[in-house]
Design a protein around this motif. Structure first.
Motif, PDB file in Angstrom:
ATOM      1  N   GLY A  86      10.783  -1.033  11.269  1.00  0.00           N
ATOM      2  CA  GLY A  86      10.593  -0.155  12.416  1.00  0.00           C
ATOM      3  C   GLY A  86       9.139   0.054  12.813  1.00  0.00           C
ATOM      4  O   GLY A  86       8.867   0.648  13.861  1.00  0.00           O
ATOM      5  N   PRO A 101      14.295  -0.758   6.224  1.00  0.00           N
ATOM      6  CA  PRO A 101      14.392  -0.467   7.660  1.00  0.00           C
ATOM      7  C   PRO A 101      13.157   0.261   8.195  1.00  0.00           C
ATOM      8  O   PRO A 101      12.757   0.038   9.329  1.00  0.00           O
ATOM      9  CB  PRO A 101      15.631   0.417   7.761  1.00  0.00           C
ATOM     10  N   GLU A 102      12.544   1.098   7.361  1.00  0.00           N
ATOM     11  CA  GLU A 102      11.344   1.821   7.796  1.00  0.00           C
ATOM     12  C   GLU A 102      10.191   0.852   8.056  1.00  0.00           C
ATOM     13  O   GLU A 102       9.390   1.067   8.958  1.00  0.00           O
ATOM     14  CB  GLU A 102      10.927   2.851   6.737  1.00  0.00           C
TER      15      GLU A 102
END
Length: 98
Positions: free
Chosen positions: A14, A10-11
């Motif tokens: 993002g 997810p990082e």
């Protein structure tokens, strides 16, 4: 989710230059240039620092290589790309002095 052995955490998703297509394909280099050369260079430098931070802090060691691969595959080299490469090479140079 994985892409060429690199976990798309997810990082990573993002990051402001990462795009996910409607079909789920992930592009690790799709920045939106401002059109101003100096601003784009600064943006690329910022993106490089973000990339290195995420790679280090979240254990994604192949992130930098994957971003550079997608940068080449995108087929465009402008201010954002120049700033990114300049920042990465600067960090590499400093790291080599230790």
């Amino acid at each position: 989710m994985e892409r060429d052995g690199t976990t798309t955490a997810p990082e990573v998703l993002g990051l402001p230059f990462v795009r996910e297509a409607d079909d789920g394909e992930i592009f690790l280099w799709r920045p939106k240039p401002t059109g101003d050369q100096q601003a784009d260079i600064a943006l690329g430098e910022h993106y490089a620092r973000l990339t290195l931070y995420v790679a280090r802090e979240f254990g994604v060691p192949l992130l930098l290589a994957s971003v550079l691969r997608d940068m080449v595959m995108a087929g465009h080299f402008g201010g954002v790309e120049a700033g990114f490469i300049a920042a990465v090479t600067s960090v590499a140079q400093v790291g080599s002095l230790n």
